[in-house]
Structure formats: C-alpha cells, structure tokens
Motif scaffolding. Structure first.
Motif, PDB file in Angstrom:
ATOM      1  N   ARG A 113       0.926  -1.039   0.078  1.00  0.00           N
ATOM      2  CA  ARG A 113      -0.039   0.081  -0.093  1.00  0.00           C
ATOM      3  C   ARG A 113       0.831   1.174   0.013  1.00  0.00           C
ATOM      4  NH1 ARG A 113      -5.407  -1.160   1.998  1.00  0.00           N
ATOM      5  NH2 ARG A 113      -5.726  -3.043   2.303  1.00  0.00           N
ATOM      6  N   GLN A 114       0.525   2.342  -0.493  1.00  0.00           N
ATOM      7  CA  GLN A 114       1.373   3.429  -0.786  1.00  0.00           C
ATOM      8  C   GLN A 114       0.423   4.671  -0.195  1.00  0.00           C
ATOM      9  OE1 GLN A 114       2.775   3.875  -4.857  1.00  0.00           O
ATOM     10  NE2 GLN A 114       4.218   2.021  -4.428  1.00  0.00           N
ATOM     11  N   LEU A 115       0.981   5.795   0.314  1.00  0.00           N
ATOM     12  CA  LEU A 115       0.575   6.944   0.736  1.00  0.00           C
ATOM     13  C   LEU A 115       1.587   8.018   0.843  1.00  0.00           C
ATOM     14  CD1 LEU A 115       0.800   7.969   3.921  1.00  0.00           C
ATOM     15  CD2 LEU A 115      -0.899   6.035   4.256  1.00  0.00           C
ATOM     16  N   THR A 116       0.990   9.216   0.663  1.00  0.00           N
ATOM     17  CA  THR A 116       1.811  10.621   0.821  1.00  0.00           C
ATOM     18  C   THR A 116       1.283  11.317   1.979  1.00  0.00           C
ATOM     19  OG1 THR A 116       2.755  10.421  -1.475  1.00  0.00           O
ATOM     20  CG2 THR A 116       3.120  12.317  -0.066  1.00  0.00           C
ATOM     21  N   LEU A 117       1.849  11.633   3.065  1.00  0.00           N
ATOM     22  CA  LEU A 117       1.345  12.655   4.142  1.00  0.00           C
ATOM     23  C   LEU A 117       0.958  13.870   3.388  1.00  0.00           C
ATOM     24  CD1 LEU A 117       3.416  11.830   7.171  1.00  0.00           C
ATOM     25  CD2 LEU A 117       1.181  10.802   6.559  1.00  0.00           C
ATOM     26  N   THR A 118      -0.072  14.419   3.803  1.00  0.00           N
ATOM     27  CA  THR A 118      -0.459  15.735   3.163  1.00  0.00           C
ATOM     28  C   THR A 118      -1.197  16.476   4.255  1.00  0.00           C
ATOM     29  OG1 THR A 118      -0.746  14.937   0.858  1.00  0.00           O
ATOM     30  CG2 THR A 118      -1.726  17.031   1.297  1.00  0.00           C
ATOM     31  N   TYR A 119      -0.862  17.724   4.550  1.00  0.00           N
ATOM     32  CA  TYR A 119      -1.254  18.373   5.858  1.00  0.00           C
ATOM     33  C   TYR A 119      -2.874  18.693   5.742  1.00  0.00           C
ATOM     34  CZ  TYR A 119      -1.543  21.891   9.463  1.00  0.00           C
ATOM     35  OH  TYR A 119      -2.034  22.351  10.700  1.00  0.00           O
ATOM     36  N   GLY A 120      -3.195  19.212   4.285  1.00  0.00           N
ATOM     37  CA  GLY A 120      -4.529  19.845   4.052  1.00  0.00           C
ATOM     38  C   GLY A 120      -4.974  20.932   4.899  1.00  0.00           C
ATOM     39  N   ALA A 121      -6.228  20.787   5.223  1.00  0.00           N
ATOM     40  CA  ALA A 121      -6.899  21.912   6.018  1.00  0.00           C
ATOM     41  C   ALA A 121      -6.587  21.812   7.239  1.00  0.00           C
ATOM     42  CB  ALA A 121      -8.330  22.132   5.558  1.00  0.00           C
ATOM     43  N   SER A 122      -6.492  20.355   8.008  1.00  0.00           N
ATOM     44  CA  SER A 122      -6.512  20.080   9.477  1.00  0.00           C
ATOM     45  C   SER A 122      -5.103  19.528   9.774  1.00  0.00           C
ATOM     46  CB  SER A 122      -7.705  19.506   9.823  1.00  0.00           C
ATOM     47  OG  SER A 122      -7.373  17.925   9.375  1.00  0.00           O
ATOM     48  N   GLY A 123      -4.383  19.192   9.026  1.00  0.00           N
ATOM     49  CA  GLY A 123      -3.151  18.381   9.570  1.00  0.00           C
ATOM     50  C   GLY A 123      -3.452  16.955  10.062  1.00  0.00           C
ATOM     51  N   VAL A 124      -4.698  16.421   9.735  1.00  0.00           N
ATOM     52  CA  VAL A 124      -5.056  15.009   9.976  1.00  0.00           C
ATOM     53  C   VAL A 124      -5.374  14.205   8.543  1.00  0.00           C
ATOM     54  CG1 VAL A 124      -6.576  13.184  11.299  1.00  0.00           C
ATOM     55  CG2 VAL A 124      -5.717  15.566  12.400  1.00  0.00           C
TER      56      VAL A 124
END
Length: 124
Positions: A113-124
C-alpha cells in the motif's frame, strides 16, 4: 535589510540571516477492518509493517511484528502516528509475522500500500 525611523533616517544594513522552513507535522490515523475469520481468532493482533521509520517516533522499517494496532471493535483496528508533510510511505498489514502479511482473495501476494502525508486543511 535596512530600517527607517519616523524621520526616514536609514540604519546600516543588518547582518544576513539564513533560515530553513520546517515541514508541517501531519497526524496519520490508519483504520483497518479485518475479515471475520481474522477477527474471531483468539489472541490475534493486527500490525503495520513498512517504511514506518520515515514517521516520527523511531518506528521500525519492515518489521512485521514491530507496530501493533489498537483494537477498537471485534473487527476494527487503528493506529495514530505523526510525520512530516510530503513523507511517502509503503506499508502492509500483518498478523505479526512475515507469513501472515495481507493477501488477496486467492492468497496471492498484494503490492505494498502507498500513501503520501499531506497536511491539508486540518493536519490529520
């Protein structure tokens, strides 16, 4: 850089300053629903294995029994970690050993599985 006072007198140039911006911290919440046969196994725990050393906290890299998830219901498990914005991960769920990593419906090996952490609007 130079400053001006209210009479428009200019100061001498200030000394240069070098700074490096820190990447924002992202909270990663992983939830997994396990199949009923796994959920009914007595004493069964669910783990995450992967490039977890890229996250905060000194987590291990690809240790199938290194990061246990928290059971929140008979079929649901969760884990919360933090890492820096933009961090890329590969991971799999496991039951604690290399012999028990997640498989497909025909018991075939699944890609990581792959993912990239993205802060977005809330940081979660």
């Amino acid at each position: 850089m130079r400053a001006l006072d209210e009479l428009f007198n200019r100061s001498a140039f200030s000394a240069p300053v070098t700074v490096t911006a820190e990447l924002r911290t992202v909270t990663l919440v992983m939830n997994v629903i396990v199949p009923t046969p796994v959920a009914s196994a007595v004493g069964c725990s669910v783990y995450i294995a992967g490039f977890l050393d890229r996250l905060d906290g000194g987590l291990p890299q690809w240790n199938p029994g290194g990061v246990v998830m928290t059971q929140v219901s008979p079929i649901q498990w969760t884990n919360t970690s933090t890492g820096r914005d933009g961090t890329q991960l590969e991971y799999k769920y496991t039951l604690g050993s290399r012999d028990s990593v997640e498989k497909g419906a025909a018991c075939e090996e699944l890609a990581n599985r792959q993912l990239t952490l993205t802060y977005g609007a809330s940081g979660v």
